[in-house]
Design a protein around this motif. Structure first.
Motif, PDB file in Angstrom:
ATOM      1  N   THR A   1       3.541  11.425 -55.863  1.00  0.00           N
ATOM      2  CA  THR A   1       3.364  12.857 -55.597  1.00  0.00           C
ATOM      3  C   THR A   1       2.249  13.095 -54.598  1.00  0.00           C
ATOM      4  O   THR A   1       2.379  13.890 -53.657  1.00  0.00           O
ATOM      5  N   VAL A   2       1.134  12.400 -54.799  1.00  0.00           N
ATOM      6  CA  VAL A   2      -0.008  12.539 -53.901  1.00  0.00           C
ATOM      7  C   VAL A   2       0.385  12.150 -52.478  1.00  0.00           C
ATOM      8  O   VAL A   2       0.037  12.836 -51.512  1.00  0.00           O
ATOM      9  N   PHE A   3       1.138  11.067 -52.355  1.00  0.00           N
ATOM     10  CA  PHE A   3       1.528  10.594 -51.024  1.00  0.00           C
ATOM     11  C   PHE A   3       2.460  11.587 -50.327  1.00  0.00           C
ATOM     12  O   PHE A   3       2.275  11.913 -49.153  1.00  0.00           O
ATOM     13  N   LEU A   4       3.474  12.065 -51.040  1.00  0.00           N
ATOM     14  CA  LEU A   4       4.426  13.008 -50.436  1.00  0.00           C
ATOM     15  C   LEU A   4       3.748  14.326 -50.066  1.00  0.00           C
ATOM     16  O   LEU A   4       4.002  14.892 -48.992  1.00  0.00           O
ATOM     17  N   ALA A   5       2.882  14.814 -50.952  1.00  0.00           N
ATOM     18  CA  ALA A   5       2.138  16.039 -50.638  1.00  0.00           C
ATOM     19  C   ALA A   5       1.245  15.822 -49.429  1.00  0.00           C
ATOM     20  O   ALA A   5       1.113  16.701 -48.566  1.00  0.00           O
ATOM     21  N   GLY A   6       0.644  14.636 -49.337  1.00  0.00           N
ATOM     22  CA  GLY A   6      -0.203  14.330 -48.184  1.00  0.00           C
ATOM     23  C   GLY A   6       0.571  14.306 -46.884  1.00  0.00           C
ATOM     24  O   GLY A   6       0.080  14.769 -45.847  1.00  0.00           O
ATOM     25  N   ALA A   7       1.807  13.793 -46.922  1.00  0.00           N
ATOM     26  CA  ALA A   7       2.633  13.767 -45.718  1.00  0.00           C
ATOM     27  C   ALA A   7       2.959  15.181 -45.238  1.00  0.00           C
ATOM     28  O   ALA A   7       2.887  15.489 -44.039  1.00  0.00           O
ATOM     29  N   LEU A   8       3.309  16.055 -46.175  1.00  0.00           N
ATOM     30  CA  LEU A   8       3.590  17.450 -45.812  1.00  0.00           C
ATOM     31  C   LEU A   8       2.328  18.170 -45.360  1.00  0.00           C
ATOM     32  O   LEU A   8       2.367  18.999 -44.443  1.00  0.00           O
TER      33      LEU A   8
END
Length: 417
Positions: free
Chosen positions: A115-122
């Motif tokens: 979740t942290v990674f995907l949110a960071g990408a966005l």
């Protein structure tokens, strides 16, 4: 009649900017809750080790390494309003889904990290679009005022966000995810009402992606003032994030503060950021841009040096001293950000704003990720107070280097002109 038309155009332009400002305010609240909420969830809910908490923080910014250079190209080629709106909406959906997983008891460290990674990408994509949109929306001659408004709302959210993250976590970890999803949803809804000036597009043959990325980096390298700002931002973010990561662990493990109190410390410290955003446009009229930038970054770099001396045994005293320290730090950093962003917007043409933002964002968040990792590494091997002192020494050294290089760069530019 002409003056009335000009006044109407200015009013409409500010109205459009204010729609965008409101949207960004919701997004910034969500972002601040994310920044503090994710590591707090890792430390308090999942009870991860210090290095794993630091990894959770770093993971928010690692996507900037890959996404941001590509984002610079995308932002300069598509409708920036629609791009940012899509990023807000996708983050709302992502956090709502993870909240449902948390309610069902399926939240684990790998799920959190994904979740942290995907949110960071966005976040990486949205942040480039956000910066590039300011010249498209600000009225003529209103860049400093526009940047000040954005920094003001960011400062307010720095008061609200960490405190909200701590409070929501104290009530229920699941509420954090749903609150963030709601804020991003409101941000997406507000930005629909915004209209920006259309950017002139190059109708010639399209450059390759590599050439497009390199064009932004070359522009920064050719402009001495820009690369000195880039160097300072990179070094500052590296040591600043190490300080913040270390202090969070220090407060939880040795100062006997709980997650809600840590959130209040960061929130109280952001009061200085509010004052800095409010007063920043007034400082340039009193002093040159060089003096404002050097003095403000000096304050932001020196203030954290008080943190290693925060006493144990009294949570009230620890909170008061830490909050005051972060207050001075926030004031200096916000004044610096307002004027450095305005200077960057003035120095680059509109068609390069996305790539310029990408260069700065890539460097900034790479150094933030490394800084969080550095903080976790130091915490594993040496006492917290010593580790914070080392990180603060790095901040002060970077500030001295910036003062020398930036003063020289602006003096050379004045002599040349």
């Amino acid at each position: 009649m002409a003056s009335q038309l000009l006044a109407d155009e200015q009013h409409i332009t500010w109205k459009q900017f204010n729609n965008y400002w409101a949207s960004q305010s919701f997004a910034q609240v969500a972002g601040q809750v994310l920044n503090v909420g994710f590591p707090l969830i890792a430390a308090e809910v999942l009870d991860l080790r210090p290095s794993e908490v630091a990894f959770t923080t770093s993971l928010q910014f690692i996507p900037y390494l890959v996404v941001t250079p590509i984002a610079g190209i995308v932002v300069d080629r598509v409708n920036r309003i629609r791009l940012v709106m899509t990023c807000h909406a996708l983050r709302a959906v992502l956090l709502a889904l993870v909240g449902l997983l948390a309610v069902s008891g399926s939240l684990t460290a790998p799920v959190l990290w994904l979740t942290v990674f995907l949110a960071g990408a966005l976040n990486a994509l949205a942040s480039v679009g956000t910066l590039a949109l300011v010249p498209d929306l600000a009225p003529e001659g209103g860049l400093a005022k526009a940047n000040s408004r954005l920094q003001f709302s960011m400062s307010i959210t720095q008061v609200i966000g960490p405190s909200a993250a701590g409070l929501l976590l104290a009530l229920s970890g699941n509420l954090v995810f749903f609150a963030i999803a709601l804020a991003f949803g409101l941000a997406a809804a507000m930005i629909v009402r915004t209209r920006a000036r259309e950017m002139e597009r190059n109708e010639g043959p399209a450059e390759s992606w590599t050439a497009t990325i390199v064009a932004g980096a070359r522009f920064v390298r050719r402009t001495t003032t820009l690369w000195v700002l880039l160097l300072q931002m990179t070094l500052f973010n590296l040591f600043e994030q190490a300080v913040i990561t270390l202090f969070m662990l220090f407060a939880l493990r040795e100062l006997d503060l709980d997650s809600a109190q840590v959130g209040l410390v960061f929130g109280a410290g952001a009061i200085g950021s509010v004052a800095g955003a409010w007063l920043a446009p007034r400082f340039r009229s009193a002093r040159g841009i060089s003096a404002v930038l050097v003095l403000s970054t000096a304050l932001a770099s020196v203030a954290p040096c008080a943190l290693p001396f925060v006493p144990e045994g009294s949570p009230t005293v620890a909170m008061a001293m830490s909050g005051l320290t972060f207050c001075f730090y926030g004031f200096g950093l916000t004044v610096f950000n307002v004027h450095s962003n305005t200077l960057r917007h003035h120095l680059a043409p509109r068609e390069l704003q996305g790539r310029l933002a990408a260069v700065f964002r890539t460097s900034a968040f790479t150094s933030i990720a490394l800084g969080a990792a550095l903080g976790g590494l130091l915490a594993e091997h040496i006492p917290f107070r010593t580790a914070i002192g080392i990180a603060c020494a790095g901040l002060v050294s970077a500030c001295v280097l910036f003062a020398v290089l930036f003063t020289r760069a602006t003096s050379d530019a004045t002599s040349t002109s």
